[in-house]
Design a protein around this motif. Structure first.
Motif, PDB file in Angstrom:
ATOM      1  N   ILE A 185     -11.631  -4.469  11.608  1.00 39.38           N
ATOM      2  CA  ILE A 185     -11.160  -5.510  10.688  1.00 39.38           C
ATOM      3  C   ILE A 185     -12.129  -5.640   9.506  1.00 39.38           C
ATOM      4  O   ILE A 185     -11.718  -5.769   8.349  1.00 39.38           O
TER       5      ILE A 185
ATOM      6  N   ARG B  47     -15.429  -5.515  20.178  1.00 39.02           N
ATOM      7  CA  ARG B  47     -16.340  -5.131  19.108  1.00 39.02           C
ATOM      8  C   ARG B  47     -15.694  -4.090  18.197  1.00 39.02           C
ATOM      9  O   ARG B  47     -15.823  -4.158  16.968  1.00 39.02           O
ATOM     10  N   ASN B  48     -14.976  -3.137  18.772  1.00 38.99           N
ATOM     11  CA  ASN B  48     -14.279  -2.131  17.961  1.00 38.99           C
ATOM     12  C   ASN B  48     -13.250  -2.775  17.049  1.00 38.99           C
ATOM     13  O   ASN B  48     -13.142  -2.447  15.869  1.00 38.99           O
ATOM     14  N   PHE B  49     -12.490  -3.683  17.620  1.00 37.18           N
ATOM     15  CA  PHE B  49     -11.422  -4.329  16.854  1.00 37.18           C
ATOM     16  C   PHE B  49     -12.009  -5.112  15.684  1.00 37.18           C
ATOM     17  O   PHE B  49     -11.576  -4.983  14.544  1.00 37.18           O
ATOM     18  N   MET B  50     -13.017  -5.942  15.993  1.00 38.47           N
ATOM     19  CA  MET B  50     -13.645  -6.750  14.940  1.00 38.47           C
ATOM     20  C   MET B  50     -14.262  -5.828  13.892  1.00 38.47           C
ATOM     21  O   MET B  50     -14.152  -6.090  12.688  1.00 38.47           O
ATOM     22  N   GLY B  51     -14.879  -4.751  14.341  1.00 44.00           N
ATOM     23  CA  GLY B  51     -15.483  -3.805  13.403  1.00 44.00           C
ATOM     24  C   GLY B  51     -14.459  -3.189  12.467  1.00 44.00           C
ATOM     25  O   GLY B  51     -14.676  -3.092  11.255  1.00 44.00           O
TER      26      GLY B  51
END
Lengths: 624, 511
Positions: free
Chosen positions: B283, B277-281
């Protein structure tokens, strides 16, 4: 600190609850919605309600045993719940002046004009029709997953014009979605779409002194991409290693050359000559023919000499048809097929990084469905979706669970959440006022960097091995395939595409759907937001003055606050698997409370903005 | 902890030996980066699908007249291509140009015969009069012939993926190592980009440079790597990111420039320990913010050019209709807009005093197993026009000496045809262009193309390369400013190609 403790205790209690979960126990609202997000084109309020309090296996039983449009394809082109049937229906209604598009037209006559560019959009509309409205959600979702393994596309000439080949091909995938993989391979290998896409069509034996060789395109990809892959695999999907610790290739170049010989002699059926393709000739809605056997006994397009491949020796004198059977049987018997196909399907339905144990459990079912049959896709799909790693939302460590969702499945999820309907395109030259609704999405590829059966190459829209340049994922060796088309300018374009569809395509807007706009290639998709507007208004007692009311209810909420709360609860069901994160609720509430909701239009704008935000959120884009 | 895919492989090879190799390497290369006072850039063009370079550059020497060209010249070429050989018809470039504008009034399209792609494809070739290059340039590419004759461009002959120099006997005996999964599109394309032909798992060689130079880009929206075609392995590093763009103006996310944008950022910011979720956020937040900034800079300065393209239109003009090309199929208009955008982006990179950049662009559709003579023309035509316009643009922008453009492709194609196309093979010819390269020559060797001959790895003319991609990329990376000490980390096989103790003896002779 206090908050963190609460979170932990909730997690612990959830973990306990979930460890009891089994495929036969009843699903709660979140679990129901999560299953539908994995296995359909998007959970809706109705489908989630239906599923809640029943079991995952019960839902699968229902999907597998449902009466299907694909049970009997004898009148294929008249069957509107198939891709080809729906395409032909649309063409017959929208181009009634052209005999080639009449429902009476034979396979050979159909589309013999071959120059009707808009037909590719109508074929996409047929696909949308099935994906968005069919009750057979699991069948179509499986067909869509298979279309990203057994890839064909309009990108190869003349398939962009001969889209009936694509529709027919899709129907082969859907027909075999719950059948056997070997039967599916047979249909795929002899389909005109695949024949043209990977140039098996027209591949011929070396003749006399000519140095011309049989075409190796399909011979290679049927192994590398459709069945056994590049290296020998264990049943759990891990590569086998030789004594030196090296990977073991599944085939050598000489295997490809001999398989290419074995596969020579196939052609799209047409009345002129072997292998000829074009916009106006050839039949694209029936299997290719073994030319030497079926069309011209004097021809020798098939190389019938003896040959050896993959350790199998093929004796001389066999027909192309017999050799196709032998080849596909050989590939199907390979130990790689089960882990290869199983992993692809797991990655498309459940998680990008399945454990090797999960792959092995599924691959074992692929190898033997319990009755000794290999390749049973229904049993395989059941094993995938009922596995604990699929059903238990806490089966993985945080970060290793789930996947990034494809842009296209994000879109269908949103569309189905708001009662998507097609629009009557009254382009009919006869000017008839009533036309069947169409789901026209001309710019889908521009918006999403993908569209069903429109991949640029046979390698699909994204690589199953893609790892982003991020230390967490590189260090842990995790892949995120769909991330390839969910970042950078593509992501921005996708967010803007969603915005356009949300804003222009809804029942309540003043958008002009009449014929004047048809020629400008506007997308004709409309979602229904009026129930949300009505919900909001009714909480205000249908009186906008109540926006300013300070009267509070039992929970201490003003009418406006209460309306916002209910709206957010609805959006949670629609877009967040009924499980919207607390921080989203807070942020959305704060945002909406600062908005003026003084009339219908302002409410609608607020709803649009909320949906834009939610569909641009990390929670929406991830399937856990 | 495993540090990276590249290190993972190293570690496994070293059997647990702990070598903090990469840290010291990083320190030395930062010094190299900061010593760059001048913006330099590489443009990496991927011709996706496997370009049939024997149709682009036709071996044109008469074998009977010169024994040096036995099995390497026109006779062998044409005898193995029954119906897709380019005719042995020497066309004069001069008769078609007036100050190198195609003379359309005189119906001067050099490739025009009767308005079909097939006839244009096989009409003939331009010989390279000003050089002794033993290839002719397909009549669809007069601009390429012109650029080579003018010394702006050179031909890289028989380039491919190699782990070490290898002969036919060694391939057949398996006595030397060669790249895994030869002839497979995705993996051959990938090992060109990992810079390690034996290794499909490594990061990209440009990603490695980006990791080294990460500090030079840390406060900037710009990155060392810029892709106009998705997320190529070339640019993948361990920690550095790259820009993934599309042709034209960088587009911003609508509606998010005000309060709504703040909510979007807050929603996608999470303090919880949820890596995905952090990574996608991140991005999503990045896409919103960086494209707003990029768009501002882009729209503030747009380069204009006085030069015209060969048709007398503005540079990088695209031809939606086939009337001007007189080909059956319209150009894809894929490479032209990408290179126009790259030129614009370079002006921004230079204005920010970046130490260097690499641009990844693609032209797709080269996998011509069938119908080669009707499908290849549009691609060759676009490549020719695009490189011509780009050369003019670089000169006008004063960047020509600071930019090198190179083509690559998955693999060459068989010298022997199938029904009406060719299959996957190995070595191929490429083009390299720039103000500081040695122009107007052939770099590499002219191979035998005879089926079953001395250079054929098998039986259909799958020619064993005589120069590896790494021999070409290493001097390029060195030119960008990465020291020789780092090159063997980036290109682990490079030392296999040395002809003396000096590492640079492995370099292909491009500068």
């Amino acid at each position: 600190m206090f908050h963190r403790l609460i979170t932990l205790s909730i997690l612990l209690s959830m973990a306990t609850a979930c460890s009891d979960s089994s495929s036969n126990s009843d699903l709660d609202a979140y679990e129901a919605s999560r299953l539908l997000t994995q296995a359909t084109f998007g959970s809706t309020k109705e489908t989630a309600n239906d599923l809640e309090s029943s079991s995952a296996s019960g839902w699968l039983d229902k999907q597998f045993s449902m009466d299907s449009a694909y049970d009997d394809l004898s009148e294929h082109h008249l069957n509107q719940e198939t891709n080809l049937g729906q395409l032909r229906y649309i063409m017959s209604v929208y181009s009634p002046e052209n005999d080639a598009y009449s429902l009476n037209a034979s396979d050979e006559e159909f589309n013999n004009e071959g120059t009707y560019g808009v037909m590719r959009f109508y074929q996409m509309a047929a696909t949308y029709h099935l994906f968005l409205t069919s009750e057979e959600q699991l069948r179509h979702r499986m067909a869509y997953a298979l279309s990203q393994l057994l890839v064909v596309s309009t990108s190869e000439t003349p398939l962009s014009r001969r889209v009936e080949a694509i529709a027919y091909y899709y129907d082969l995938l859907a027909k075999n979605a719950f059948g056997n993989y070997r039967d599916l391979l047979q249909d795929v290998a002899t389909s005109p779409a695949m024949g043209v896409f990977l140039s098996l069509n027209g591949s011929q034996a070396s003749v006399g002194s000519s140095s011309t060789k049989p075409d190796e395109n399909f011979a290679r990809e049927v192994m590398q991409l459709f069945t056994i892959g590049l290296v020998e695999l264990n049943v759990d999907g891990s590569p086998k290693l030789n004594d030196d610790g090296d990977l073991i290739p599944t085939y050598e170049q000489i295997d490809i050359e001999n398989i290419a010989r074995s596969l020579s002699g196939w052609s799209v059926d047409n009345s002129s000559r072997f292998g000829r393709v074009g916009n106006t000739f050839g039949i694209y809605t029936k299997a290719m023919v073994d030319w030497d056997l079926e069309k011209d006994e004097s021809s020798e397009y098939h190389d019938s000499g003896a040959k050896t491949y993959l350790g199998t020796t093929v004796s001389a004198g066999l027909s192309a048809t017999e050799e196709m059977t032998l080849l596909l049987d050989t590939l199907m018997a390979h130990e790689n097929v089960a882990p290869f196909v199983s992993k692809h399907l797991i990655q498309h339905f459940v998680t990008s990084n399945p454990s090797s144990e999960y792959i092995e459990r599924v691959a074992s079912v692929f190898n033997d469905n319990g009755d000794g049959e290999k390749g049973d896709l229904e049993a395989t799909l059941r094993a995938i979706l009922l596995d604990d790693e699929a059903r238990n939302a806490n089966a993985y460590e945080e970060g290793q669970a789930g996947k990034v969702r494809e842009p296209f499945l994000q879109l269908t999820d949103m569309l189905r959440s708001f009662n998507i309907q097609g629009v009557s395109d009254s382009k009919n030259v006869l000017g008839e006022p009533i036309m069947p609704p169409l789901f026209l999405n001309y710019r889908i590829e521009g918006y999403l960097s993908q569209a069903p059966l429109r991949s640029e190459t046979v390698f699909n829209f994204f690589s199953p091995n893609y790892t982003p340049s991020d230390e967490y994922f590189t260090e842990n060796n995790l892949v995120l395939p769909e991330m390839e088309i969910n970042q950078g300018q593509k992501l921005v374009t996708q967010i803007n595409g969603f915005r356009t569809i949300i804003r222009s395509g809804n029942l309540d807007s003043d958008y002009d759907y009449s014929c004047e706009t048809c020629g400008t290639y506007n997308d004709l998709l409309k979602m229904e937001f009026s129930p949300l507007v009505e919900l909001f208004k009714s909480e205000l007692g249908d009186d906008y003055e109540n926006n300013n009311s300070t009267e509070v209810d039992d929970e201490g909420l003003t009418p406006k606050q209460r309306a916002i709360k209910l709206l957010i609860e609805e959006l949670s069901v629609s877009l967040m698997n009924n499980n919207m994160p607390e921080d989203y609720v807070t942020l959305l509430t704060d945002y909406l409370e600062t908005n003026t909701m003084g009339n219908d239009y302002q409410i609608k704008i607020a709803i649009w903005h909320s949906i834009q935000l939610l569909t641009s959120s990390n929670e929406f884009k991830i399937l856990k | 902890m495993i540090k990276s895919r590249r290190d993972f492989l190293k570690t496994s090879l070293a059997l647990g030996l702990i070598a903090p190799f990469k840290l010291s390497a990083t320190a030395s290369a930062i010094a190299a980066a900061t010593s760059n006072t001048n913006y330099k850039a590489v443009v990496f063009i991927s011709l996706v699908g496997g370009n049939d370079s024997l149709s682009m550059l036709i071996p044109n020497k008469d074998e009977s007249a010169d024994s040096n060209f036995e099995e390497k010249g026109y006779d062998t070429y044409s005898s193995q291509r029954d119906n897709i050989a380019v005719a042995n018809n020497v066309l004069s470039l001069n008769s078609y140009k007036t100050g190198f504008n195609l003379d359309l009034d005189l119906h001067g399209n050099p490739y025009h015969v009767d308005g079909t792609s097939d006839s244009a494809f096989s009409k003939g070739y331009f010989s390279l009069d000003n050089s002794d290059i033993p290839y002719g340039v397909n009549s669809l590419m007069p601009e390429i012939a012109h650029l080579i004759n003018e010394g702006e461009m050179s031909v890289l002959s028989n380039i491919g993926n190699l782990v070490e120099p290898i002969t036919k006997a060694q391939v057949q005996a398996g006595s030397k190592e060669y790249p895994p999964f030869l002839f497979a599109h995705n993996l051959q394309r990938r090992v060109i980009q990992t810079g390690a032909a034996g290794d499909i798992y490594s990061n990209g060689w440009a990603g490695y440079v980006a990791d080294l130079w990460e500090d030079s880009f840390s406060d900037s929206i710009y990155e060392f790597g810029v892709s106009y075609a998705g997320t190529p392995r070339l640019l993948a590093g361990d920690k550095s990111s790259f820009l993934s763009l599309s042709s034209g103006e960088p587009i911003v996310a609508n509606d998010y420039d005000g309060a709504l944008g703040d909510v979007l950022i807050d929603m996608n910011t999470t303090s919880e320990d949820k890596p995905l979720r952090n990574f996608m956020g991140n991005i999503i937040i990045n896409a919103k913010n960086s494209f707003e900034e990029l768009n501002n800079e882009w729209t503030a300065s747009t380069p204009t050019y006085e030069s015209l393209d060969p048709y007398g239109n503005k540079l990088f003009s695209t031809y939606v209709e086939s009337t001007e090309t007189e080909l059956d199929i319209s150009l894809r208009n894929e490479l032209l807009p990408q290179l126009e955008t790259v030129a614009h982006m370079m002006t921004l990179g230079k204005s920010h005093s970046l130490p260097g950049q690499i641009f990844y662009v693609e032209l797709n559709g080269f996998d011509h197993h069938s119908a080669a003579s009707s499908k290849h023309p549009q691609l060759m035509r676009e490549l020719s026009l695009a490189l011509y316009s780009f050369n003019k643009a670089m000169k006008e922008l004063g960047l020509n000496d600071d930019v090198v453009t190179i083509t690559t492709t998955d693999f060459g194609r068989t010298a022997v045809q199938n029904s009406d196309g060719t299959d996957h093979a190995w070595g191929a010819q490429q083009l390299i262009m720039g103000g500081c390269i040695q122009g107007g020559k052939m770099i590499g060797e002219l191979p035998s193309i005879l089926s079953g001959g001395e250079s054929d790895s098998g039986t259909s003319g799958r020619i064993i390369p005589t120069t590896s991609y790494e021999q070409v990329f290493a001097p390029l990376v060195n030119w960008l400013g990465v020291g020789e000490g780092e090159l063997t980390n980036i290109f682990p096989n490079l030392e296999n190609f040395k002809s003396s103790d000096s590492l640079s003896s492995a370099f292909a002779d491009i500068f």
